[in-house]
Design a protein around this motif. Structure first.
Motif, PDB file in Angstrom:
ATOM      1  N   ALA A 141       8.881 -14.693  12.269  1.00 22.77           N
ATOM      2  CA  ALA A 141       7.810 -14.926  13.235  1.00 22.77           C
ATOM      3  C   ALA A 141       6.529 -14.217  12.805  1.00 22.77           C
ATOM      4  O   ALA A 141       5.426 -14.773  12.916  1.00 22.77           O
ATOM      5  CB  ALA A 141       8.240 -14.453  14.626  1.00 22.77           C
ATOM      6  N   LEU A 142       6.639 -12.986  12.302  1.00 22.60           N
ATOM      7  CA  LEU A 142       5.463 -12.263  11.823  1.00 22.60           C
ATOM      8  C   LEU A 142       4.860 -12.951  10.600  1.00 22.60           C
ATOM      9  O   LEU A 142       3.633 -12.968  10.428  1.00 22.60           O
ATOM     10  CB  LEU A 142       5.839 -10.820  11.482  1.00 22.60           C
ATOM     11  N   THR A 143       5.713 -13.512   9.745  1.00 22.73           N
ATOM     12  CA  THR A 143       5.227 -14.278   8.597  1.00 22.73           C
ATOM     13  C   THR A 143       4.442 -15.493   9.062  1.00 22.73           C
ATOM     14  O   THR A 143       3.385 -15.823   8.505  1.00 22.73           O
ATOM     15  CB  THR A 143       6.410 -14.708   7.710  1.00 22.73           C
ATOM     16  N   LEU A 144       4.948 -16.167  10.097  1.00 27.89           N
ATOM     17  CA  LEU A 144       4.239 -17.312  10.658  1.00 27.89           C
ATOM     18  C   LEU A 144       2.901 -16.884  11.267  1.00 27.89           C
ATOM     19  O   LEU A 144       1.890 -17.579  11.136  1.00 27.89           O
ATOM     20  CB  LEU A 144       5.105 -17.987  11.725  1.00 27.89           C
ATOM     21  N   ASN A 216       5.649   6.081   9.109  1.00 27.57           N
ATOM     22  CA  ASN A 216       4.417   6.587   8.487  1.00 27.57           C
ATOM     23  C   ASN A 216       4.156   5.915   7.137  1.00 27.57           C
ATOM     24  O   ASN A 216       3.005   5.637   6.778  1.00 27.57           O
ATOM     25  CB  ASN A 216       4.500   8.098   8.309  1.00 27.57           C
ATOM     26  N   ALA A 217       5.226   5.662   6.388  1.00 26.34           N
ATOM     27  CA  ALA A 217       5.067   4.967   5.105  1.00 26.34           C
ATOM     28  C   ALA A 217       4.581   3.543   5.327  1.00 26.34           C
ATOM     29  O   ALA A 217       3.733   3.038   4.572  1.00 26.34           O
ATOM     30  CB  ALA A 217       6.391   4.960   4.345  1.00 26.34           C
ATOM     31  N   LEU A 218       5.086   2.878   6.377  1.00 24.95           N
ATOM     32  CA  LEU A 218       4.628   1.533   6.693  1.00 24.95           C
ATOM     33  C   LEU A 218       3.133   1.535   7.011  1.00 24.95           C
ATOM     34  O   LEU A 218       2.387   0.670   6.540  1.00 24.95           O
ATOM     35  CB  LEU A 218       5.417   0.974   7.879  1.00 24.95           C
ATOM     36  N   TYR A 219       2.689   2.506   7.797  1.00 23.82           N
ATOM     37  CA  TYR A 219       1.267   2.598   8.125  1.00 23.82           C
ATOM     38  C   TYR A 219       0.437   2.794   6.860  1.00 23.82           C
ATOM     39  O   TYR A 219      -0.632   2.183   6.695  1.00 23.82           O
ATOM     40  CB  TYR A 219       1.018   3.763   9.086  1.00 23.82           C
ATOM     41  N   ALA A 220       0.892   3.667   5.956  1.00 24.24           N
ATOM     42  CA  ALA A 220       0.159   3.924   4.715  1.00 24.24           C
ATOM     43  C   ALA A 220       0.095   2.671   3.842  1.00 24.24           C
ATOM     44  O   ALA A 220      -0.946   2.354   3.253  1.00 24.24           O
ATOM     45  CB  ALA A 220       0.802   5.073   3.947  1.00 24.24           C
ATOM     46  N   LEU A 221       1.206   1.943   3.768  1.00 24.54           N
ATOM     47  CA  LEU A 221       1.238   0.724   2.970  1.00 24.54           C
ATOM     48  C   LEU A 221       0.329  -0.344   3.560  1.00 24.54           C
ATOM     49  O   LEU A 221      -0.351  -1.074   2.822  1.00 24.54           O
ATOM     50  CB  LEU A 221       2.674   0.199   2.874  1.00 24.54           C
ATOM     51  N   GLU A 222       0.307  -0.454   4.892  1.00 25.36           N
ATOM     52  CA  GLU A 222      -0.569  -1.421   5.540  1.00 25.36           C
ATOM     53  C   GLU A 222      -2.033  -1.107   5.233  1.00 25.36           C
ATOM     54  O   GLU A 222      -2.823  -2.003   4.907  1.00 25.36           O
ATOM     55  CB  GLU A 222      -0.328  -1.396   7.052  1.00 25.36           C
ATOM     56  N   PHE A 223      -2.405   0.157   5.348  1.00 24.40           N
ATOM     57  CA  PHE A 223      -3.782   0.561   5.046  1.00 24.40           C
ATOM     58  C   PHE A 223      -4.129   0.226   3.597  1.00 24.40           C
ATOM     59  O   PHE A 223      -5.178  -0.365   3.320  1.00 24.40           O
ATOM     60  CB  PHE A 223      -3.950   2.064   5.298  1.00 24.40           C
ATOM     61  N   GLY A 281       9.714  -6.785  -3.505  1.00 27.90           N
ATOM     62  CA  GLY A 281       8.660  -7.779  -3.334  1.00 27.90           C
ATOM     63  C   GLY A 281       7.306  -7.144  -3.111  1.00 27.90           C
ATOM     64  O   GLY A 281       6.286  -7.627  -3.627  1.00 27.90           O
ATOM     65  N   LEU A 282       7.279  -6.046  -2.367  1.00 28.76           N
ATOM     66  CA  LEU A 282       6.008  -5.370  -2.100  1.00 28.76           C
ATOM     67  C   LEU A 282       5.444  -4.756  -3.377  1.00 28.76           C
ATOM     68  O   LEU A 282       4.230  -4.811  -3.631  1.00 28.76           O
ATOM     69  CB  LEU A 282       6.207  -4.301  -1.035  1.00 28.76           C
ATOM     70  N   LEU A 323       5.612  -6.888   3.943  1.00 27.51           N
ATOM     71  CA  LEU A 323       5.183  -5.985   5.006  1.00 27.51           C
ATOM     72  C   LEU A 323       5.680  -6.478   6.362  1.00 27.51           C
ATOM     73  O   LEU A 323       6.030  -5.671   7.233  1.00 27.51           O
ATOM     74  CB  LEU A 323       3.660  -5.866   5.014  1.00 27.51           C
ATOM     75  N   SER A 324       5.741  -7.794   6.561  1.00 29.33           N
ATOM     76  CA  SER A 324       6.294  -8.339   7.802  1.00 29.33           C
ATOM     77  C   SER A 324       7.769  -8.003   7.936  1.00 29.33           C
ATOM     78  O   SER A 324       8.244  -7.658   9.027  1.00 29.33           O
ATOM     79  CB  SER A 324       6.093  -9.860   7.844  1.00 29.33           C
TER      80      SER A 324
END
Length: 396
Positions: A141-144, A216-223, A281-282, A323-324
């Motif tokens: 759903a997030l990918t969509l 916290n790692a997810l937030y850093a990767l998103e940024f 993949g990331l 990331l999704s």
């Protein structure tokens, strides 16, 4: 995509609901994504003859959206995700109406501030979906949703440009306010997701293999991801003109859209391949972004530019999809409104930082500087990715 692919087992919340949320985000984001490129035409009519404030006003909704997203997310967890999603759509409509009928630069600026504070439809939509779905269903759903954002980013500027012959871009803000109003009416018919989630939640068993990065790692990767990709947006047309003098606006627009079109064509296939190994993949995604942006610095012909734009598109797709997957994994056991609101804060912070870096780099070193800065940021992130905290439960 089958109905079951976007449904919790036994739940009434299925594919049609997910598509409704994504479709409502698509139509509501038209003005937000399609009109900012025309600020240089809007501002002279409001007294800023040289459009000197265009760069600042371009990021005003993003800045205030970032500041408001965590608060709105927490309020959604407390008072209901559907209610706060409706609030976001209605807030956009109010801001667009004010922007469309503003008669001064100050009023128009207030409208953009309100767009950032009262909007936040992407985070609100993800929080709504996060309350109703989990695991693979949520990551799809997030990918969509990301596909909806990419489609709006491609289509909206074209539609706005086409309408400009009949109506000024500023008045189009008022016209396009009907879209979030329509989205709110459609969303009003959807269920409150929390009741679905509580009834249908499945316990995570030891037999499920679930790779997880820390929040916290997810937030850093998103940024880092948003910074390294968005930094190339503002000055791409200028870079194309610098490398290929005389390029038509239409061709420049196609080159701009190519990475987003890659996502629309391949995202679900990439999800099926990397849903069980998002970290790999990331890493590939950041590497593709780094190589693609570095290629922009040396591409001197149309075929070369097409090739590096497609390479960037491959990295963009891998990064967004993975990331999704990681975000869906982090959402397990957490209040989704607060988590996705905070994630949106770091996403918008990355966009603001990218805009500042792009402007500074372009002034100092020329139009190629933003893509080289973004490529360096992506390469650094790909190098550091193996050091980020990872918890894995292996099936036996």
């Amino acid at each position: 995509m089958s109905v079951q692919a976007l449904r919790m087992p036994g739940s009434a919340f299925g594919r049609s609901h997910v598509h409704a949320v994504a479709g409502c985000y698509f139509v509501a984001s038209f003005a937000a994504l399609g009109l900012p490129p025309y600020l240089t035409e809007i501002l002279p009519e409001l007294g800023d003859r040289g459009a000197r404030w265009a760069g600042v006003l371009y990021v005003v909704p993003t800045v205030f959206g970032a500041l408001g997203a965590p608060l709105w997310g927490r309020l959604a967890d407390r008072f209901g995700r559907k209610r706060l999603l409706l609030r976001a759509q209605l807030g956009l409509a109010v801001a667009f109406l004010l922007a469309g009928w503003a008669d001064s630069l100050a009023t128009f600026t207030v409208a953009l501030v309100l767009q950032g504070i009262l909007g936040g439809t992407f985070a609100a939509s993800n929080g709504y979906l996060g309350a109703a779905l989990e695991g693979v269903a949520l990551s799809k759903a997030l990918t969509l949703m990301q596909g909806s954002a990419r489609a709006a980013l491609v289509v909206a500027p074209i539609v706005v440009g086409s309408l400009s012959g009949w109506m000024s871009p500023q008045r189009q803000y008022a016209l396009l306010a009907v879209l979030p109003l329509t989205a709110a009416l459609l969303l009003a018919a959807l269920p409150e997701p929390e009741t679905v989630r509580q009834a249908e939640r499945k316990p995570v068993t030891a037999s499920e293999e679930t790779p997880t990065v820390s929040l916290n790692a997810l937030y850093a990767l998103e940024f880092a991801f948003v910074f390294s990709t968005v930094i190339s947006f503002p000055y791409l047309i200028q870079l194309v003109e610098d490398r290929l003098p005389g390029t038509s606006p239409a061709l420049s627009g196609v080159l701009f859209a190519l990475p987003h079109l890659c996502y629309l064509v391949t995202a679900l296939k990439v999800h099926s391949v990397f849903q069980d190994r998002p970290r790999t993949g990331l890493a590939l995604g950041f590497a593709g972004i780094a190589l693609g942006l570095a290629g922009h610095g040396i591409a001197g012909s149309l075929p070369a530019l097409i090739a590096v734009r497609l390479l960037l598109g491959a990295g963009l797709t891998l990064g967004l999809v993975c990331l999704s997957v990681l975000a869906a994994d982090c959402a397990k056991g957490r209040a989704p409104g607060g988590m996705f609101g905070s994630l949106e804060f770091f996403s918008k912070a990355g966009a603001v930082a990218a805009g500042v870096a792009a402007a500074a780099g372009s002034v100092r070193f020329g139009p190629a500087a933003p893509v080289l800065i973004g490529g360096a940021a992506a390469a650094l992130t790909a190098t550091l990715l193996p050091t980020l905290h990872l918890r894995t439960r292996w099936s036996r």
